[in-house]
Design a protein around this motif. Structure first.
Motif, short mmCIF file in Angstrom:
data_model
loop_
_atom_site.label_atom_id
_atom_site.label_comp_id
_atom_site.label_asym_id
_atom_site.label_seq_id
_atom_site.Cartn_x
_atom_site.Cartn_y
_atom_site.Cartn_z
N GLY A 1 -21.06 87.75 123.69
CA GLY A 1 -19.95 88.22 124.28
C GLY A 1 -18.94 87.23 124.53
N GLN A 2 -18.36 86.97 125.90
CA GLN A 2 -17.10 86.16 125.67
C GLN A 2 -17.24 84.86 125.87
OE1 GLN A 2 -15.41 87.73 129.65
NE2 GLN A 2 -16.82 89.32 129.45
N THR A 3 -16.91 84.13 124.60
CA THR A 3 -17.00 82.73 124.33
C THR A 3 -15.63 82.24 123.80
OG1 THR A 3 -18.17 83.23 122.21
CG2 THR A 3 -19.57 82.79 124.18
N THR A 4 -15.37 81.09 123.66
CA THR A 4 -14.29 80.41 122.78
C THR A 4 -14.72 80.75 121.08
OG1 THR A 4 -15.23 78.24 122.46
CG2 THR A 4 -13.93 78.48 124.29
N PRO A 5 -13.88 80.99 120.17
CA PRO A 5 -13.85 80.79 118.91
C PRO A 5 -14.47 79.76 118.17
CG PRO A 5 -11.67 80.77 119.37
CD PRO A 5 -12.39 81.05 120.54
N PHE B 1 -17.70 65.92 133.98
CA PHE B 1 -17.89 67.08 133.42
C PHE B 1 -18.62 66.64 131.92
CE2 PHE B 1 -13.75 67.71 135.52
CZ PHE B 1 -14.19 68.48 136.57
N ASP B 2 -19.25 67.62 131.28
CA ASP B 2 -19.88 67.42 130.01
C ASP B 2 -18.96 68.12 128.96
OD1 ASP B 2 -22.27 66.41 131.11
OD2 ASP B 2 -23.29 68.38 131.20
N GLN B 3 -18.08 67.47 128.52
CA GLN B 3 -16.86 67.74 128.00
C GLN B 3 -17.10 67.81 126.25
OE1 GLN B 3 -13.02 66.34 129.14
NE2 GLN B 3 -13.89 64.85 130.37
N VAL B 4 -17.38 68.93 125.70
CA VAL B 4 -17.52 68.89 124.22
C VAL B 4 -16.53 70.01 123.38
CG1 VAL B 4 -19.36 69.65 122.59
CG2 VAL B 4 -19.86 68.41 124.77
N TYR B 5 -16.04 69.44 122.37
CA TYR B 5 -15.09 70.45 121.74
C TYR B 5 -15.74 70.80 120.50
CZ TYR B 5 -11.36 69.81 125.40
OH TYR B 5 -10.57 69.76 126.50
N VAL B 6 -15.73 71.83 119.93
CA VAL B 6 -16.32 72.41 118.56
C VAL B 6 -14.99 72.99 117.71
CG1 VAL B 6 -18.04 73.79 117.44
CG2 VAL B 6 -18.75 72.49 119.47
N ARG B 7 -14.78 72.49 116.83
CA ARG B 7 -13.67 73.10 116.08
C ARG B 7 -12.45 72.98 116.68
NH1 ARG B 7 -16.94 77.07 111.68
NH2 ARG B 7 -17.78 75.34 110.31
N GLY B 8 -12.09 72.02 117.40
CA GLY B 8 -10.83 72.09 118.46
C GLY B 8 -10.99 72.86 119.72
N TYR B 9 -12.04 73.58 119.83
CA TYR B 9 -11.95 74.39 121.15
C TYR B 9 -13.01 73.87 122.22
CZ TYR B 9 -9.19 77.79 118.43
OH TYR B 9 -8.16 78.38 117.76
N THR C 1 -15.67 87.79 114.73
CA THR C 1 -14.32 87.74 115.90
C THR C 1 -15.06 87.57 117.36
OG1 THR C 1 -14.81 90.13 116.69
CG2 THR C 1 -13.25 89.72 114.61
N SER C 2 -13.91 87.09 118.16
CA SER C 2 -14.40 86.80 119.59
C SER C 2 -13.20 87.35 120.49
CB SER C 2 -14.80 85.22 119.64
OG SER C 2 -13.28 84.49 119.33
N PHE C 3 -13.23 87.18 121.75
CA PHE C 3 -12.45 87.65 122.63
C PHE C 3 -12.92 86.72 123.86
CE2 PHE C 3 -15.20 90.22 125.02
CZ PHE C 3 -14.52 90.52 126.08
N LEU C 4 -11.74 86.40 124.92
CA LEU C 4 -12.16 85.48 126.08
C LEU C 4 -10.97 86.14 127.11
CD1 LEU C 4 -13.77 83.52 127.27
CD2 LEU C 4 -12.33 81.75 126.58
N LEU D 1 -30.55 69.69 121.17
CA LEU D 1 -29.17 70.48 121.46
C LEU D 1 -28.80 71.15 120.07
CD1 LEU D 1 -27.33 67.49 123.35
CD2 LEU D 1 -27.63 69.87 124.02
N GLU D 2 -28.66 72.45 120.15
CA GLU D 2 -28.16 73.15 119.18
C GLU D 2 -26.46 73.58 119.22
OE1 GLU D 2 -32.06 75.46 118.83
OE2 GLU D 2 -30.77 76.17 120.03
N ILE D 3 -25.92 73.57 118.25
CA ILE D 3 -24.33 73.71 118.25
C ILE D 3 -24.05 74.88 117.22
CG2 ILE D 3 -22.06 72.79 117.83
CD1 ILE D 3 -24.72 70.27 118.59
N VAL D 4 -23.76 75.92 117.63
CA VAL D 4 -23.36 77.02 116.68
C VAL D 4 -21.84 77.14 116.62
CG1 VAL D 4 -23.66 79.50 116.36
CG2 VAL D 4 -25.39 78.52 117.44
N LYS D 5 -21.47 77.00 115.30
CA LYS D 5 -20.00 76.98 115.19
C LYS D 5 -19.32 78.21 114.76
CE LYS D 5 -21.14 72.31 113.51
NZ LYS D 5 -21.14 71.39 112.63
N GLY D 6 -18.05 78.45 115.23
CA GLY D 6 -17.51 79.85 114.75
C GLY D 6 -17.74 80.88 115.74
N PRO D 7 -17.27 82.07 116.01
CA PRO D 7 -17.42 82.99 116.90
C PRO D 7 -18.79 83.51 117.05
CG PRO D 7 -15.33 83.47 115.41
CD PRO D 7 -16.10 82.21 114.73
N THR D 8 -19.25 83.69 118.17
CA THR D 8 -20.71 83.93 118.48
C THR D 8 -20.57 85.30 119.43
OG1 THR D 8 -20.86 82.55 120.40
CG2 THR D 8 -21.60 81.90 118.16
#
Length: 818
Positions: A270-274, A218-226, A600-603, A258-265
Motif C-alpha cells: 500500500g502507501q509507501t515511499t517509492p 528518530f530512527d532516520q533511514v533513507y533508501v535511494r534518497g527517500y 509503481t507507488s503512491f502516498l 533487518l531487511e531493506i527492500v528497494k524500490g516501490p512496494t
C-alpha cells in the motif's frame, strides 16, 4: 532446493602456513527450509518416529562422499560447512529407507573414516579418523559441519541471507526474487555492536542515515534518497504507524535481522515511499537460539545491560517462549542523552506441523534530548546547539502487542495467514528554537533569540493483514497465488504550544555555557488526526523452468482527517489508487540470475500548504534491471542493480505560518538514476565480509528548482566491513573487525548554492573468546568496538538547519552465551 558450498579450513592454513598446500574455498551450505505453502510438500518427505523424532525417506546410493553429503543436506534441511578437500576421494555407504538424521549419518559415513557428533539442535561436527600402523584410530584436525541453517523464518546464517519474505510476503529465495533486497544479519549487528537502527544499516548499498545528522529522537533511514522511517517503517511485515510528530523507535537488540527492500512496494504494502521499505524482524522463540546476558560501557559515559532467554514449555516443545530485555542510561556522542529501557516477551505455540502461532509484546521507554540542531552563524557551523540540553527533553513510552498465525489446510495446497498488531505511544517534548518570527541572530551576531516550544502526542494504532496462499500447476508452470486484505487505523491526539521570544532563552555567544531553565509553554493547538487505510491485493509468482515471473496489483482506499478541538474545523482527504508490480528473472544453474522489474507507488500527503490544505498525493515509478549471484561452491550473495526512479508532486518544507505550524509546497518531480553493487560472504568459518558501492544521480526535472539536485542526496557512497576470528595458533580466541564508510558531498539547499563536504568514517572491533583459556569459560567474550574512530565531526546542513554526524564512540561489551 538449492545446495551451496563454502570452505573454511583451507583458508586458515593458507593464512598460517603461507599457502603451503592448495586450498579449496568450496564448502557445503545447504538446507533452506521452504516456508508457507511449501510446508505441505515438505511434510510428504518428513514424518516422525514413535519417539517423536523427525524421520526422512532416503534413497542415496554409494557414491562420492561429498555428493552424498550434498544430497543428505538437501533432504534434511541441514546447512553444512566443511572443507571439501578433507573428504576428497572418500566413498559413502548406500542409504535407503526411513531414518532419523542421526541414524542416516551413521549409515552414510560407515566405512569412510569420518565420524560425527551433534553439537546442537541442528549442528554437527565431523572428525576424520586416521589409522596408524598399529591400527589404532587417532582423530586428525576436526572438520566442522556447522548447521546454522536459514530456517522457515528466513533468518540469515553468519553474514549471508539467502531467503526473505519482505519482498514478496512469502518465503522466497533471494536469487529468485526480482527485487533488490539487502539483509543485515544478527551476526553482523553483534560483531559491529550496533546501538541503533541507523548503525545497523550503515553498511548497506543505497541507504543513508545522516540526512539530518545524528539525532537519536528518530530512527532516520533513507533508501535511494527517500525517507523510509516515516512511511516505510515495518516490523514483522506490519507498518509501524507514525503520528504528527512522533514515530515508533526500534531497539536492534530485540531483532534477529533487518531487511531493506528497494524500490516501490505499494503493490503489496500500500502507501509507501517509492524508495522502498525497512522491515525489522523480531526475535522469536527458536530451539537453536543461544541465551545470553551482556553489559556494555562506552567512553561517552553510557551504561547498558541486557538479556535474551529462550524457554521451552510443556512436552514435545509444543510451547516455547523468549524474553528479551535491555536498559541503557547516559549520553551518546555529541553529549546527547539517549536513555532506553525495553522488555519484549514472546510465546509460540506449534500444536502440529500445520499450525504456528506467535504472540509478542513490547514495552519500551526512551528519553533523549529534544533537539540536535547546531547554530548556523552566516554559514559557519558552531559547536553549540540551537536548543539547550539543560532545558529540552523528549520522553516517549511505547507499547505493542500482536500475533502471527499460519495454518496449512489439510489435503489441499492452501495456507491461511494473519498478522495483527495494536500499538500505542505517548510522547512529551520541549525544546528551544530560533526558527520563528522574531527569533534568530541579532544584527551584531552576538545573540541568538529563541522561543520555547512544547509537543505532546498520544497515538493508538491497529493493523491486520489477512492472506490466502495457494499453489497449483498449469502445464509446466508452477503458481503461488497470494491474495490479501489489510486494514490500518491510527488516531493521534496532538498538542503543541510556543512561548514568545524571551531573554531568558537567549543564547549569548560570549557566555555559551550558561544554564537555561524555564517552564513548559502552554498548549495552544489541540488536533485530532485519524488515518484509515484498506487495501486488497493479488500476486502471482510463476515458476516456469528457470524462469521466475511475478505480477501483482493492489487497490487502496485511504482517508485522513485533521480536526482542531478548539475551532472544530479542519480538513478531510480521501484518496484511492491502484498500484502494480511486474518482474521477470531467469535463474541459471550456476547461481547467476539476471532480472528486470517495474513497479509503481503512491502516498497521500500529510503536509499542508500555507492555507492549511493537504498537498496532492505523490506518485512513484521505478524501472530496475540487475543481476543476482549466489555462487555454487562459495557461501556468499551478490547483487548488481541499476534503476530509474521517479516521484511526482514532491513536497518540501517552506516555512512557518504566522498562525503557528509549518507549511510545505511542491517542488514538482524528482528523477533518480542509480547503480548499486553489494555483497556479503562467509568466506570461511573465520572470515566474513560485507561491501557495497552506490551511485545515485538525482535531479528535479519538473517544477520549482528544475535541473537542481534534491537536498542531502549524495551522488556516491561506499562501505566495507571485514571480520576475522582466530580459532587456533598463538592468536586463538582473538577476533578483529575493521570497516570504512565513505559519503560523497551533497547540496544543503534547494538552490544548490551551498554544499555539505564529503566525509569518511573508520570503524573497528577487537574481541576475545575466553573459551581459548579454559573450557569452563566457554561462552564468555569481551569485545571493544570503535565507531568513527577518527572522531570526524562533519556537519550536515539541510534547508537551513545544520547538524553533526555521530562522533567517536568506544564501547566495551562483556557477554555470556549458553
Amino acid at each position: 532446493m538449492q545446495v551451496r558450498q563454502a570452505g573454511e579450513a583451507g583458508l586458515i592454513k593458507g593464512l598460517t602456513l603461507g599457502l603451503a598446500r592448495g586450498v579449496s574455498l568450496a564448502a557445503l551450505a545447504a538446507g533452506l527450509v521452504v516456508a508457507g505453502v511449501t510446508t505441505n510438500a515438505k511434510a510428504q518427505q518428513q514424518s516422525t518416529s514413535e519417539s517423536g523424532a523427525a524421520v526422512f525417506e532416503f534413497s542415496i546410493p554409494s557414491q562420492d562422499l561429498n555428493q552424498a553429503l550434498l544430497t543428505f543436506a538437501d533432504q534434511t534441511n541441514l546447512q553444512l560447512f566443511y572443507d571439501v578437500d578433507r573428504v576428497a576421494g572418500l566413498k559413502s555407504s548406500a542409504l535407503t529407507g526411513t531414518h532419523t538424521p542421526d541414524d542416516a549419518l551413521r549409515i552414510l559415513l560407515s566405512g569412510s573414516g569420518v565420524t560425527y557428533r551433534f553439537t546442537g539442535e541442528s549442528t554437527v561436527s565431523l572428525s576424520k579418523l586416521e589409522l596408524s600402523d598399529g591400527d589404532s584410530a587417532t582423530i586428525t584436525d576436526p572438520v566442522y559441519v556447522e548447521a546454522s541453517s536459514q530456517e522457515m523464518d528466513d533468518l540469515a546464517h553468519g553474514y549471508v541471507a539467502t531467503r526473505s519474505s519482505a519482498g514478496t510476503k512469502t518465503s522466497t529465495p533471494l536469487v529468485e526474487t526480482a527485487k533488490s533486497i539487502s539483509v543485515v544479519s544478527g551476526q553482523e549487528m553483534e560483531d559491529r555492536a550496533v546501538a541503533s537502527v541507523e548503525d545497523a544499516v550503515a553498511y548497506t548499498a543505497g541507504v543513508a542515515t545522516n540526512n539530518y545528522g545524528y539525532d537519536p529522537r528518530f530512527d532516520q533511514v533513507y533508501v535511494r534518497g527517500y525517507p523510509v522511517h516515516i512511511y516505510g517503517d515495518y516490523r514483522d511485515g506490519l507498518r509501524q504507524m507514525t503520528g504528527v510528530y512522533a514515530t515508533f523507535r526500534t531497539e536492534p537488540y530485540s531483532l534477529e535481522q533487518l531487511e531493506i527492500v528497494k524500490g516501490p512496494t505499494a503493490a503489496l504494502y500500500g502507501q509507501t515511499t517509492p524508495g522502498g521499505l525497512l522491515n525489522s524482524v523480531t526475535k522469536r522463540p527458536r530451539k537453536d537460539a543461544d541465551n545470553n546476558v551482556y553489559a556494555r560501557f562506552t567512553n561517552t559515559e553510557s551504561y547498558e545491560g541486557g538479556f535474551d532467554y529462550n524457554l521451552g514449555l510443556g512436552e514435545n516443545d509444543e510451547w516455547a517462549s523468549r524474553f528479551v530485555g535491555m536498559a541503557r542510561y547516559g549520553e551518546t556522542s555529541n553529549d546527547i542523552q539517549d536513555d532506553r529501557q525495553m522488555f519484549a516477551p514472546t510465546i509460540r505455540w506449534q500444536p502440529n506441523t500445520d499450525t504456528d502461532l506467535t504472540v509478542y509484546t513490547l514495552f519500551q521507554h526512551d528519553e533523549t534530548d529534544a533537539s540536535a540542531t547546531l547554530l548556523n552563524l552566516n554559514g559557519e557551523i558552531l559547536d553549540y546547539r540551537t536548543s539547550d540540553a539543560d532545558y529540552d527533553y523528549q520522553k516517549q513510552d511505547q507499547f505493542q502487542v500482536g500475533y502471527d498465525l499460519t495454518h496449512d489446510l489439510s489435503n489441499v495446497p492452501v495456507t491461511l495467514a494473519q498478522k495483527a498488531r495494536f500499538g500505542y505511544f505517548d510522547l512529551e517534548a520541549r525544546y528551544l528554537t530560533g526558527g520563528v518570527v522574531g527569533g534568530g541572530w541579532n544584527a551584531a551576531d552576538t545573540e541568538y533569540r529563541r522561543v520555547a516550544q512544547a509537543v505532546q502526542e498520544t497515538l493508538w494504532s491497529a493493523q491486520v493483514d489477512n492472506q490466502v496462499i495457494t499453489t497449483f500447476e498449469t502445464d509446466d508452470a508452477k503458481h503461488e497465488i497470494l491474495t490479501g486484505l489489510d486494514l490500518m487505523y491510527s488516531k493521534s491526539d496532538y498538542r503543541s504550544g510556543s512561548s514568545a521570544v524571551l531573554s531568558d532563552y537567549t543564547f549569548y555567544l560570549s557566555d555559551p555555557y550558561r544554564s537555561i531553565s524555564g517552564t513548559t509553554p502552554a498548549y495552544t493547538t489541540f488536533d485530532d488526526v485519524t488515518y484509515n487505510q484498506s487495501g486488497i491485493y493479488v500476486q502471482d509468482q510463476i515458476e516456469l523452468g528457470n524462469w521466475h515471473l511475478n505480477g501483482g496489483v493492489r487497490f487502496d482506499y485511504a482517508e485522513r482527517k485533521r480536526i482542531s478541538r478548539l475551532t472544530n474545523t479542519g480538513s478531510t482527504d480521501y484518496n484511492t489508487a491502484t498500484t502494480f508490480n511486474v518482474s521477470a528473472l531467469y535463474a541459471f544453474d550456476n547461481g547467476i540470475s539476471p532480472y528486470v522489474s517495474w513497479g509503481t507507488s503512491f502516498l497521500p500527503s500529510t503536509s499542508q500548504d500555507s492555507e492549511g490544505k493537504m498537498l496532492t498525493p505523490t506518485e512513484g515509478e521505478q524501472y530496475e534491471a540487475g543481476i543476482k549471484f549466489e555462487p555454487v561452491g562459495f557461501d556468499g550473495f551478490f547483487t548488481v542493480s541499476a534503476y530509474r526512479l521517479t516521484e511526482d508532486n514532491v513536497a518540501r518544507y517552506a516555512g512557518e505560518r504566522a498562525s503557528g505550524g509549518s507549511y510545505y509546497d511542491s517542488i514538482g518531480k524528482v528523477e533518480s538514476r542509480g547503480l548499486e553493487i553489494e555483497g556479503s560472504a562467509n568466506v570461511s568459518e573465520n572470515l566474513s565480509l560485507v561491501g557495497n558501492l552506490a551511485y545515485n544521480n538525482a535531479k528535479i526535472v519538473k517544477g520549482s528548482y528544475r535541473g537542481n539536485t534534491p537536498l542531502v542526496t549524495p551522488e556516491k557512497a561506499a562501505s566495507s566491513w571485514a571480520n576475522y576470528n582466530f580459532n587456533q595458533g598463538p592468536l586463538d580466541g582473538w577476533g578483529f573487525g575493521v570497516g570504512v564508510r565513505y559519503t560523497d558531498s551533497s547540496y544543503a539547499n534547494y538552490t544548490n548554492t551551498s554544499k555539505n563536504k564529503p566525509y569518511t568514517l573508520l570503524d573497528a572491533a577487537i574481541r576475545y573468546d575466553f573459551a581459548a583459556l579454559s573450557n569452563k569459560l566457554d561462552g564468555l567474550t569481551l569485545a571493544i568496538n570503535g565507531t568513527n574512530l577518527a572522531d570526524n565531526d562533519a556537519a550536515i546542513c539541510n534547508n537551513g538547519y545544520c547538524y553533526q554526524i555521530e562522533g567517536q564512540t568506544i564501547a566495551a561489551t562483556l557477554k555470556y552465551d549458553w
